[in-house]
Design an enzyme around this catalytic site. Structure first.
Site, PDB file in Angstrom:
ATOM      1  N   LYS A   1      -6.809 -21.267  32.771  1.00 48.65           N
ATOM      2  CA  LYS A   1      -6.918 -21.764  31.510  1.00 48.65           C
ATOM      3  C   LYS A   1      -7.538 -22.953  31.012  1.00 48.65           C
ATOM      4  CE  LYS A   1      -3.202 -20.152  31.571  1.00 48.65           C
ATOM      5  NZ  LYS A   1      -1.330 -19.451  31.515  1.00 48.65           N
TER       6      LYS A   1
ATOM      7  N   THR B   1       2.664 -23.017  19.188  1.00 45.33           N
ATOM      8  CA  THR B   1       2.124 -22.758  20.686  1.00 45.33           C
ATOM      9  C   THR B   1       3.190 -22.002  21.706  1.00 45.33           C
ATOM     10  OG1 THR B   1       1.152 -24.563  21.469  1.00 45.33           O
ATOM     11  CG2 THR B   1      -0.270 -23.818  19.888  1.00 45.33           C
TER      12      THR B   1
ATOM     13  N   GLY C   1       4.709 -20.020  23.957  1.00 52.50           N
ATOM     14  CA  GLY C   1       4.801 -18.989  24.839  1.00 52.50           C
ATOM     15  C   GLY C   1       3.487 -18.142  25.604  1.00 52.50           C
ATOM     16  N   THR C   2       2.112 -19.116  25.130  1.00 48.75           N
ATOM     17  CA  THR C   2       1.078 -18.882  25.056  1.00 48.75           C
ATOM     18  C   THR C   2       0.592 -17.510  26.160  1.00 48.75           C
ATOM     19  OG1 THR C   2      -0.063 -21.076  25.338  1.00 48.75           O
ATOM     20  CG2 THR C   2      -0.209 -20.158  23.721  1.00 48.75           C
ATOM     21  N   GLY C   3       0.977 -18.642  27.338  1.00 51.43           N
ATOM     22  CA  GLY C   3       0.869 -18.438  28.827  1.00 51.43           C
ATOM     23  C   GLY C   3       1.365 -17.034  29.243  1.00 51.43           C
ATOM     24  N   CYS C   4       3.019 -16.513  28.568  1.00 50.62           N
ATOM     25  CA  CYS C   4       3.821 -15.314  28.652  1.00 50.62           C
ATOM     26  C   CYS C   4       2.647 -14.230  28.307  1.00 50.62           C
ATOM     27  CB  CYS C   4       4.830 -15.452  28.241  1.00 50.62           C
ATOM     28  SG  CYS C   4       6.244 -17.293  29.323  1.00 50.62           S
TER      29      CYS C   4
END
Length: 272
Positions: free
Chosen positions: A181, A212, A214-217
Site C-alpha cells: 500500500k 482516514t 480505519g483505511t487499512g482495516c
C-alpha cells in the site's frame, strides 16, 4: 441451521482483530465494511483498546485461550468463507492465530498492523519475527503499508520504484500474494499487487481529506469479502480499492482529531 436457510445465507467472513472503541478502525470498521459489501461478518476479539480520534490511550490483550475459543466456536458451527486478521499484539497471539488459520481451508487476508493511524504501536517488537515466520506464510494476501514493510523487512520505500523491491521482500516470507500500500507516498494513491509473476498497479486520486482513520482495516476486510464471494485475488483487490477510495473521499470529522472513513458511502448512511 437447516440446508435451506444455509443456502440463502450470505458469504461468511471472520475478522480476527482488536476493538476500536471510537468505531473507526479494528473490529468495528471490519464489520461495517462486511455489511456494506453484502457478507456476514463474524469476529474474534484479540484486544480491547481505549481509542478515539486523537489516538490510543490504552490497550489490553485478551488471553490466548479466549481467542482460540472464539475462533473455534464460530468456525465449527457457522463456518467461514474467508478470514481477515488485524491487530495481534504479541508473539503468542500471532502464533496462535497463524495455527488456527493454517488449519482452516479458506482464503486469508493478513493486515500486519504495526502502528495506529496516530502513530501508536500496536505490535510488540518481539512479535515481529512471529509475523514473518508464522503468519505471513499462511496468508493468501498480505497487505502491509510502507511503514509495516520497513518494520518487517527493513526495506525503505520512498517512491513507486521501490514498491517491487518491497513486494519481493515480503513475498520471501511466504504469502501467496502481497499488496504493497503506497498511501504514504506523494501523488496519486498507488498500490502494487503481485504474486511474484503477475503484477497489478492500482491507482486512485488522492483526496484532500485527513479523515482516514480505519483505511487499512477497511481495505483488508473488503478484500476478504471479495474472496468470500469467490472473486480472484486481483478482482477482490480491485473492488476493495474502489470501495476504500470512495470511503476515504467521504470520510468525515468526528471528535477533535482524525475522523473515520465513511463505510456507508454508497448508501449515504455515514457522516458525509
Amino acid at each position: 441451521m437447516s440446508a435451506s436457510s444455509r443456502a440463502s445465507a450470505p458469504p461468511r467472513v471472520l475478522t480476527v482483530a482488536g476493538s476500536d472503541s471510537g468505531g473507526g478502525a479494528g473490529i468495528q470498521a471490519d464489520l461495517k465494511t462486511m455489511l456494506a459489501l453484502g457478507v456476514h461478518g463474524m469476529s474474534v476479539l484479540t484486544a480491547v483498546t481505549a481509542q478515539n480520534s486523537l489516538g490510543v490511550q490504552g490497550a489490553w490483550e485478551l488471553p490466548v485461550e479466549a481467542v482460540r475459543a472464539q475462533y473455534r466456536s464460530v468456525v465449527h458451527d457457522i463456518g467461514v468463507d474467508a478470514v481477515k486478521t488485524g491487530m495481534l499484539s504479541s508473539a503468542e497471539l500471532v502464533e496462535t492465530v497463524a495455527e488456527l488459520i493454517g488449519g482452516t481451508a479458506v482464503p486469508s487476508v493478513v493486515d500486519p498492523v504495526g502502528v495506529s493511524k496516530h502513530g501508536d504501536s500496536l505490535l510488540a517488537a518481539s512479535a515481529l519475527d512471529s509475523v514473518r515466520t508464522k503468519l505471513l506464510p499462511v496468508a493468501t494476501v498480505a497487505t502491509p503499508n510502507l511503514d509495516e514493510v520497513a518494520q518487517l523487512t527493513g526495506v525503505e520505500v520512498e517512491s513507486e520504484d521501490g514498491m517491487r523491491r518491497a513486494a519481493a521482500a515480503v513475498l520471501a516470507y511466504g504469502p501467496t500474494w502481497v499488496l504493497i500500500k503506497g498511501g504514504h507516498l506523494s501523488g496519486d494513491a498507488v498500490d502494487f499487487l503481485t504474486d511474484g509473476s503477475q503484477e497489478h498497479w492500482l491507482r486512485a486520486p488522492r483526496f484532500d481529506n485527513r479523515h482516514t482513520h480505519g483505511t487499512g482495516c477497511t481495505l483488508a476486510s473488503a478484500i476478504a469479502s471479495g474472496l468470500a464471494k469467490g472473486q480472484s485475488v486481483p478482482e477482490a483487490v480491485t473492488a476493495a480499492k474502489e470501495y476504500v477510495t470512495g470511503a476515504i473521499a467521504a470520510g468525515f470529522a468526528l471528535g477533535g482529531g482524525i475522523g473515520p472513513v465513511d463505510h456507508g458511502w454508497r448508501f449515504g448512511t455515514g457522516g458525509a
